[in-house]
Design a protein around this motif. Structure first.
Motif, PDB file in Angstrom:
ATOM      1  N   THR A  53       0.856  -1.105   0.148  1.00  0.00           N
ATOM      2  CA  THR A  53      -0.065  -0.071  -0.161  1.00  0.00           C
ATOM      3  C   THR A  53       1.003   1.251   0.051  1.00  0.00           C
ATOM      4  N   ARG A  54       0.276   2.317  -0.344  1.00  0.00           N
ATOM      5  CA  ARG A  54       1.325   3.597  -0.293  1.00  0.00           C
ATOM      6  C   ARG A  54       1.806   3.984   1.229  1.00  0.00           C
ATOM      7  N   LYS A  55       0.883   3.668   2.156  1.00  0.00           N
ATOM      8  CA  LYS A  55       1.074   3.809   3.607  1.00  0.00           C
ATOM      9  C   LYS A  55       2.473   2.940   3.881  1.00  0.00           C
ATOM     10  N   GLU A  56       2.255   1.689   3.498  1.00  0.00           N
ATOM     11  CA  GLU A  56       3.454   0.609   3.717  1.00  0.00           C
ATOM     12  C   GLU A  56       4.669   0.846   2.975  1.00  0.00           C
ATOM     13  N   ALA A  57       4.629   1.581   1.683  1.00  0.00           N
ATOM     14  CA  ALA A  57       5.808   2.133   0.928  1.00  0.00           C
ATOM     15  C   ALA A  57       6.356   2.919   1.477  1.00  0.00           C
ATOM     16  N   ASP A  58       5.403   4.028   2.069  1.00  0.00           N
ATOM     17  CA  ASP A  58       6.010   5.332   3.033  1.00  0.00           C
ATOM     18  C   ASP A  58       6.686   4.651   4.136  1.00  0.00           C
ATOM     19  N   LEU A  59       6.271   3.809   4.825  1.00  0.00           N
ATOM     20  CA  LEU A  59       6.850   3.368   6.033  1.00  0.00           C
ATOM     21  C   LEU A  59       8.149   2.885   5.637  1.00  0.00           C
ATOM     22  N   ILE A  60       8.318   1.975   4.688  1.00  0.00           N
ATOM     23  CA  ILE A  60       9.491   1.348   4.311  1.00  0.00           C
ATOM     24  C   ILE A  60      10.605   2.491   3.926  1.00  0.00           C
ATOM     25  N   HIS A  61       9.964   3.439   3.239  1.00  0.00           N
ATOM     26  CA  HIS A  61      11.161   4.424   2.903  1.00  0.00           C
ATOM     27  C   HIS A  61      11.669   5.401   4.045  1.00  0.00           C
ATOM     28  N   ALA A  62      10.559   5.535   5.070  1.00  0.00           N
ATOM     29  CA  ALA A  62      11.085   6.131   6.335  1.00  0.00           C
ATOM     30  C   ALA A  62      11.838   5.233   7.315  1.00  0.00           C
ATOM     31  N   LEU A  63      11.772   4.090   7.240  1.00  0.00           N
ATOM     32  CA  LEU A  63      12.777   3.254   8.028  1.00  0.00           C
ATOM     33  C   LEU A  63      14.012   3.120   7.357  1.00  0.00           C
ATOM     34  N   THR A  64      13.940   3.110   5.873  1.00  0.00           N
ATOM     35  CA  THR A  64      15.397   3.014   5.211  1.00  0.00           C
ATOM     36  C   THR A  64      16.064   4.414   5.459  1.00  0.00           C
ATOM     37  N   ASP A  65      15.427   5.510   5.518  1.00  0.00           N
ATOM     38  CA  ASP A  65      16.172   6.742   5.707  1.00  0.00           C
ATOM     39  C   ASP A  65      16.424   6.740   7.215  1.00  0.00           C
TER      40      ASP A  65
END
Length: 74
Positions: A53-65
């Motif tokens: 989902t967009r929410k999960e993709a955003d989470l993964i990006h935030a965690l990666t950062d």
């Protein structure tokens, strides 16, 4: 590129692919964000990226950062 802010904890059941990765524990129980990042990295082969989902993709990006210094090792 947008900067994402990682939360301190993550509730796996709010993220379908992460919920699948915590199959052996209660997905309603919050986990540390660093642990969520480690689960995604270690088990990426089990994640269906096409169903994020967009929410999960955003989470993964935030965690990666936050925890991967901008690098996701899959």
């Amino acid at each position: 590129m947008a900067t994402h802010t990682a939360p301190c904890t993550v509730v796996p059941q709010e993220f379908p692919e992460l919920a699948q990765l915590v199959w052996n524990r209660d997905p309603a129980r919050p986990i540390r964000a660093a642990e969520a990042f480690a689960l995604y990295e270690r088990n990426w082969r089990h994640v269906d990226a096409g169903h994020l989902t967009r929410k999960e993709a955003d989470l993964i990006h935030a965690l990666t950062d936050e925890y991967g210094n901008g690098v996701f090792l899959s």
